[in-house]
Structure formats: structure tokens, C-alpha cells
Design a protein around this motif. Structure first.
Motif, PDB file in Angstrom:
ATOM      1  N   ILE A 419       0.849  -1.192   0.000  1.00  0.00           N
ATOM      2  CA  ILE A 419       0.000   0.000   0.000  1.00  0.00           C
ATOM      3  C   ILE A 419       0.881   1.237   0.000  1.00  0.00           C
ATOM      4  O   ILE A 419       1.555   1.522   1.011  1.00  0.00           O
ATOM      5  CB  ILE A 419      -0.927   0.025   1.237  1.00  0.00           C
ATOM      6  CG1 ILE A 419      -1.813  -1.210   1.279  1.00  0.00           C
ATOM      7  CG2 ILE A 419      -1.768   1.296   1.240  1.00  0.00           C
ATOM      8  CD1 ILE A 419      -2.807  -1.311   0.154  1.00  0.00           C
ATOM      9  N   PRO A 420       0.939   2.012  -1.089  1.00  0.00           N
ATOM     10  CA  PRO A 420       1.685   3.271  -1.067  1.00  0.00           C
ATOM     11  C   PRO A 420       1.105   4.200   0.005  1.00  0.00           C
ATOM     12  O   PRO A 420      -0.118   4.364   0.091  1.00  0.00           O
ATOM     13  CB  PRO A 420       1.455   3.843  -2.473  1.00  0.00           C
ATOM     14  CG  PRO A 420       1.114   2.657  -3.314  1.00  0.00           C
ATOM     15  CD  PRO A 420       0.359   1.734  -2.416  1.00  0.00           C
ATOM     16  N   PRO A 421       1.934   4.793   0.839  1.00  0.00           N
ATOM     17  CA  PRO A 421       1.420   5.671   1.901  1.00  0.00           C
ATOM     18  C   PRO A 421       0.537   6.799   1.384  1.00  0.00           C
ATOM     19  O   PRO A 421      -0.376   7.246   2.095  1.00  0.00           O
ATOM     20  CB  PRO A 421       2.698   6.219   2.546  1.00  0.00           C
ATOM     21  CG  PRO A 421       3.735   5.178   2.267  1.00  0.00           C
ATOM     22  CD  PRO A 421       3.393   4.630   0.914  1.00  0.00           C
ATOM     23  N   ALA A 422       0.788   7.267   0.160  1.00  0.00           N
ATOM     24  CA  ALA A 422       0.008   8.377  -0.382  1.00  0.00           C
ATOM     25  C   ALA A 422      -1.476   8.046  -0.490  1.00  0.00           C
ATOM     26  O   ALA A 422      -2.315   8.946  -0.506  1.00  0.00           O
ATOM     27  CB  ALA A 422       0.560   8.797  -1.749  1.00  0.00           C
ATOM     28  N   TRP A 423      -1.827   6.757  -0.577  1.00  0.00           N
ATOM     29  CA  TRP A 423      -3.242   6.386  -0.650  1.00  0.00           C
ATOM     30  C   TRP A 423      -3.998   6.805   0.612  1.00  0.00           C
ATOM     31  O   TRP A 423      -5.203   7.025   0.564  1.00  0.00           O
ATOM     32  CB  TRP A 423      -3.374   4.872  -0.832  1.00  0.00           C
ATOM     33  CG  TRP A 423      -2.989   4.381  -2.195  1.00  0.00           C
ATOM     34  CD1 TRP A 423      -2.489   5.131  -3.225  1.00  0.00           C
ATOM     35  CD2 TRP A 423      -3.058   3.036  -2.677  1.00  0.00           C
ATOM     36  NE1 TRP A 423      -2.239   4.335  -4.313  1.00  0.00           N
ATOM     37  CE2 TRP A 423      -2.584   3.042  -4.013  1.00  0.00           C
ATOM     38  CE3 TRP A 423      -3.469   1.842  -2.125  1.00  0.00           C
ATOM     39  CZ2 TRP A 423      -2.512   1.904  -4.784  1.00  0.00           C
ATOM     40  CZ3 TRP A 423      -3.401   0.683  -2.886  1.00  0.00           C
ATOM     41  CH2 TRP A 423      -2.924   0.700  -4.201  1.00  0.00           C
ATOM     42  N   ALA A 424      -3.289   6.874   1.725  1.00  0.00           N
ATOM     43  CA  ALA A 424      -3.945   7.228   2.989  1.00  0.00           C
ATOM     44  C   ALA A 424      -4.446   8.668   3.002  1.00  0.00           C
ATOM     45  O   ALA A 424      -5.215   9.048   3.883  1.00  0.00           O
ATOM     46  CB  ALA A 424      -2.987   7.006   4.161  1.00  0.00           C
ATOM     47  N   ALA A 425      -4.021   9.470   2.014  1.00  0.00           N
ATOM     48  CA  ALA A 425      -4.475  10.856   1.957  1.00  0.00           C
ATOM     49  C   ALA A 425      -5.973  10.963   1.706  1.00  0.00           C
ATOM     50  O   ALA A 425      -6.567  12.025   1.900  1.00  0.00           O
ATOM     51  CB  ALA A 425      -3.712  11.615   0.870  1.00  0.00           C
ATOM     52  N   THR A 426      -6.601   9.857   1.288  1.00  0.00           N
ATOM     53  CA  THR A 426      -8.059   9.876   1.112  1.00  0.00           C
ATOM     54  C   THR A 426      -8.773  10.008   2.451  1.00  0.00           C
ATOM     55  O   THR A 426      -9.914  10.466   2.502  1.00  0.00           O
ATOM     56  CB  THR A 426      -8.545   8.594   0.419  1.00  0.00           C
ATOM     57  OG1 THR A 426      -8.123   7.446   1.183  1.00  0.00           O
ATOM     58  CG2 THR A 426      -7.971   8.496  -0.987  1.00  0.00           C
ATOM     59  N   LYS A 427      -8.106   9.593   3.544  1.00  0.00           N
ATOM     60  CA  LYS A 427      -8.734   9.620   4.866  1.00  0.00           C
ATOM     61  C   LYS A 427      -7.980  10.461   5.886  1.00  0.00           C
ATOM     62  O   LYS A 427      -8.549  10.837   6.910  1.00  0.00           O
ATOM     63  CB  LYS A 427      -8.850   8.188   5.420  1.00  0.00           C
ATOM     64  CG  LYS A 427      -9.700   7.249   4.588  1.00  0.00           C
ATOM     65  CD  LYS A 427      -9.751   5.872   5.241  1.00  0.00           C
ATOM     66  CE  LYS A 427     -10.626   4.912   4.449  1.00  0.00           C
ATOM     67  NZ  LYS A 427     -10.664   3.556   5.088  1.00  0.00           N
TER      68      LYS A 427
END
Length: 513
Positions: A419-427
Motif C-alpha cells: 500500500i503506497p502511503p500516499a493512498w492514505a491521503a483519502t482519509k
């Protein structure tokens, strides 16, 4: 008929339903009668017949693994020795906390819960408060490898120390369980409310928090959702959260069109922009290669045994749903058999890290801390959390919490999906990121330095932007402890973690007459 040692309703010295707002020193003392019962159950264990596959984990915990552990538990393991060690080395407390209700009605209020927690103060005046949340279903007593690096680092001038508050999740360890079905159905939310209330009661108005387990490997994602929710529900007191392998997905056009567009552009050009870097692209490429090989193996197996995979998937799904929708069904077996629970623990440890180096004593410690309060509490919390997460999955996030993220598996040795950390920017609002080789494994024991680094990365970023995150002076702390020292003072003075205190109660010596 015997029950689990924490099966009595929460009580205090004033009676039922009346909250005592004090924080009391606590020492563990398990009833000798209960320990004798455990020994008898171990002696009367009936093991399944051996089918001759030595050291084969395909069907679960092998017999030649479980038998030596049973013998060790009976002949060499001493809970009284472990009890004395925990009581002498860890500053333990319990306090009564009431679960808030929005629209209380007569008879609907849940009785206050006794929450067991550790309060380990750093000897340094510039330490800051940290809420450390145990990995489900472990207890606060299983996180000891993290305590010294966080409270008393070798180089306190350049390395941030912390005052630790480490509670046990309700129903686990020596914290009371939820007793009201209305409260239990929102187990995650109420646990978060209790933990924030605990921090305030101990004297910390502002703090940071950290999970200690990988969210994607945790049952129902509990190791992600508990720290996530405390950052979202209490942003005015919890100023930042450290998450390990968060449960996040690829940005979607309908949910987050701007983040989706950034993901698509960055991926197309393999560009190091918007939080993505070359490590992400290499990890995703390696993951796709593994996935292609896995699909080839599955296809070949389907051709050889076309019905077997479907049957296995169906059985696995059915057993999983049975455990989540009917937690009592499995609880009867687990509550009656310490060996059954030990087998489950061995299997879980094997899945976390097939090459783990936990000793027999450490394995029995984990099992005993699950066995003592009653494994049904784990099953019920897991079931309630899974339903709560599914129910709340469509809710929108009003305010993104500030987080640091640690993601494992950049070398392809982590869990199935990188999981690229940048995906967490959605939450979330990302403050700090670290990408790590290998899997999370038994995080508190095996990746201690990674967890500590993530927490310190979070604290550094929060302190740069929020002046509220600072140490409390001694007089403001509700719980007494050793004298604090400044970081310039001599380090050779004895500042161990032990607090010589006595508890006014025991786990089971409770009079309800």
C-alpha cells in the motif's frame, strides 16, 4: 459452574453503578482456585489422533508442536512467577470510567468499567504524553519491549522521550468487559471514548497516540480503526496518530477525484510527486510479478482439482462468518479448553511470522493473558468491531486526522498487497511516512525500532506545528511516581520503571453479598 475470572459485573467499593473518579495502584492476583482449575483442564486434555504429518502446518498447529507446550505449561511454567515479575516491574493502575450516552434513559446506562492501564513516566522533563494502544487481541502487558526505548532513550537530547499510558482494551487482560448489548455494538467507538477519558483523567490534556499492530493483518482491521478513530473523534486532544499498514485502498474517481487523478498521473509516469516515490513503483512492480505467479499456480491447481478450491473457499468463508456472526459458538470451546486456545495462539503466531523466536514462556504468557479473562471477550469484541466497521464504512469523514504512517513490504516480503502511503491521503492528513523492508510480523517484539521511529517521526512533526504538545509538570499528573529529571542531569541515577505500590483489590477476591 466455573466462569472466567473477569466475568463478574464491574463493581467498586461503593457498590454498583457509582463511579469512583480516582486512579488506584493495582497489582495482579489471580485466584488459586482458578489456576488449579486450569491445571486440571490441561491434565485432562484429549488430543486429536496423529495422522503422521510431522511439522506440517497445513492443517493447523501440529501435534508435535502442541504436546511439548502442554508439558511445559504443566511442569515448568509458573503464573505466580510471571505475576510477581509483572507486579514488581510495571507501574499498573485501574480506574473507573463511565461510557457517555447521548440520550440516557432510565436503566439504559452502562455501569462504569474498571480500565487497567500502565502509566510509565519518563525520567526526562521534556517527555511528551503518548497513548500506546495494544495490538488486538494482546494486552498492555505484552508490549514491554517498547517501554524502555520510548521512556528512557540512550540519547535523550537528540531522541524524544515519552510518558506512556498503555490501557488494555475492554474485556482483555484486566480491564472490565462491556456488559450492555447497546454499548457493545459500538465497541470501537466506546473504547476510543474510554481511552481519551483515561488520558484526561491521568492529567494529559493533549497527547499523541500510536497503534502497535499492522492494521491490514489485524482481525476486522481493529489495529487500524482504534487509533484512527481516536484521531478523528478527539482532534482537540489527540494531536496526531501513528498507524502501521493502514487499511486504505486505491483512490477512486467517485470518492476522491483529485487524489485519483494524481495517482493515475504519478503511476503513468512513475513520477516521484504527490507523496509517491520510486520505492512505491518498484514495490508495486514486484507485487504484480508475485500476483502473476500466484495466479498461474491457482490456475494449474484448478485444472488438476477443479472442485477443491471452491469447496475450501466456501468452508473458510462459512467458518469466518460463523465466528463473526455467532461469537458464542466458538467461545464455548475456547473457554473450556486452554489447549484449544493455545493451539489458536500458535497458529496465529505462525501466520504473523513463520520464523518467530518467541520462547515457550512468552507463548504461554500470551495464551494465559487471553485465557484468564475468558476468550469470549475477544470473540465478542471482534464480532462487534467487524459489524461496526461495515456499518460505518459509508460515513464521510468531516475532518482528516493528522497521522504518521509506517508501511511494510517494500521488498515484497510483507503482506500480500503493498500500500503506497500516499493512498492514505483519502482519509488522513499525512505528516510523516516511513517505508520499511520485510513484514510487520510480531511488531512489538520484532520491529520495535520501527515502531519507535514512526512514533518519534510523528511527535517531531506535531511539535513543529502545534505548541500544545509538551510535557506536563509533575504537580499536574494525577498518578504519583518517581521524580522527574532534566535531560542534563546525571543518567546514572536509578530511574527504573518499578513503583512499589499495593493494590486495594484483586482480580477475583470480590465480595458481592
Amino acid at each position: 459452574m466455573e466462569e472466567s475470572i473477569l466475568s463478574l459485573p464491574p463493581i467498586n467499593r461503593h457498590g454498583f453503578g457509582e463511579e469512583d473518579t480516582g486512579v488506584k495502584p493495582y497489582k495482579i492476583h489471580v485466584s488459586s482456585k482458578y489456576l488449579e482449575l486450569t491445571k486440571k483442564k490441561l491434565e485432562l486434555t484429549r488430543l486429536p489422533h496423529d495422522i503422521g504429518r510431522q511439522h506440517d502446518w497445513e492443517d493447523g498447529t501440529p501435534k508435535d508442536v502442541i504436546e511439548p507446550l502442554i508439558d511445559f505449561w504443566l511442569e515448568h511454567y509458573s503464573w505466580r512467577h510471571q505475576e510477581a515479575h509483572l507486579n514488581s516491574s510495571l507501574p499498573q493502575y485501574r480506574t473507573l470510567l463511565t461510557i457517555p450516552t447521548k440520550t440516557p434513559t432510565p436503566g439504559s446506562a452502562s455501569p462504569p468499567l474498571r480500565i487497567h492501564f500502565l502509566h510509565i513516566r519518563s525520567p526526562y522533563t521534556h517527555a511528551i504524553p503518548l497513548l500506546l494502544i495494544p495490538s488486538f487481541p494482546l494486552t498492555n502487558l505484552s508490549l514491554t519491549p517498547l517501554f524502555a526505548p520510548l521512556t528512557d532513550p540512550p540519547h535523550p537530547t537528540s531522541t524524544q522521550p515519552f510518558h506512556l499510558v498503555v490501557p488494555s482494551i475492554p474485556g482483555l487482560g484486566f480491564s472490565d468487559r462491556f456488559t450492555s448489548p447497546d454499548v457493545e455494538k459500538d465497541a470501537l467507538r466506546h473504547t476510543v471514548e474510554l481511552f481519551d477519558a483515561l488520558m484526561k483523567r491521568v492529567g494529559y490534556e493533549y497527547y499523541v497516540a500510536s497503534g502497535t499492530g499492522c492494521g491490514r493483518e489485524s482481525p476486522a482491521g481493529i489495529d487500524y480503526h482504534l487509533p484512527r478513530m481516536i484521531g478523528e473523534m478527539f482532534p482537540e486532544s489527540c494531536l496526531g496518530v501513528h498507524l502501521l499498514d493502514p487499511v486504505v485502498n486505491t483512490p477512486q474517481f467517485l470518492g476522491a477525484p483529485l487524489l485519483w487523478l494524481k495517482w493515475m498521473i504519478a503511476r503513468f509516469f512513475h513520477a516521484g510527486i504527490w507523496g509517491y516515490n520510486q520505492v512505491d513503483w518498484q514495490s508495486i512492480k514486484g507485487q504484480e510479478f508475485k500476483e502473476r505467479n500466484r495466479n498461474k499456480l491457482v490456475k494449474r491447481r484448478n485444472e488438476e482439482e477443479p472442485l477443491l478450491p471452491k469447496v475450501e473457499r466456501s468452508m473458510s468463508r462459512s467458518l469466518h462468518m460463523l465466528g463473526l456472526t455467532q461469537p458464542n459458538t466458538f467461545s464455548y470451546a475456547l473457554c473450556d479448553s486452554p489447549v484449544g486456545l493455545l493451539s489458536l495462539v500458535c497458529s496465529a503466531l505462525k501466520r504473523k511470522n513463520p520464523k518467530h523466536q518467541l520462547s515457550n514462556t512468552e507463548i504461554i504468557d500470551v495464551t494465559q493473558l487471553l485465557w484468564l479473562p475468558g476468550p469470549e471477550c475477544v470473540m465478542r469484541f471482534w464480532s462487534a468491531a467487524a459489524k461496526e466497521v461495515e456499518r460505518d464504512s459509508t460515513k464521510s469523514i468531516n475532518l482528516k486526522s493528522k497521522v504518521a504512517i509506517t508501511t511494510f513490504g517494500i521488498d515484497g516480503m510483507g503482506s500480500d498487497e503493498y500500500i503506497p502511503p500516499a493512498w492514505a491521503a483519502t482519509k488522513h492528513r499525512l505528516l510523516f511516512v516511513q517505508r520499511v523492508k520485510g513484514g510487520g510480523g510480531l511488531t512489538a517484539w520484532e520491529r520495535t525500532e520501527i515502531v519507535v521511529a514512526g512514533i518519534r517521526g510523528l511527535a517531531k512533526e506535531v511539535q513543529m506545528s502545534d505548541s500544545r504538545l509538551k510535557a506536563k509538570v509533575v504537580e499536574e499528573i494525577a498518578v504519583s511516581g518517581d521524580e522527574l529529571i532534566s535531560e542534563e542531569n546525571d543518567r546514572e541515577v536509578n530511574h527504573g520503571l518499578q513503583l512499589d505500590v499495593e493494590s486495594p483489590d484483586t482480580v477475583v477476591a470480590l465480595s458481592v453479598s
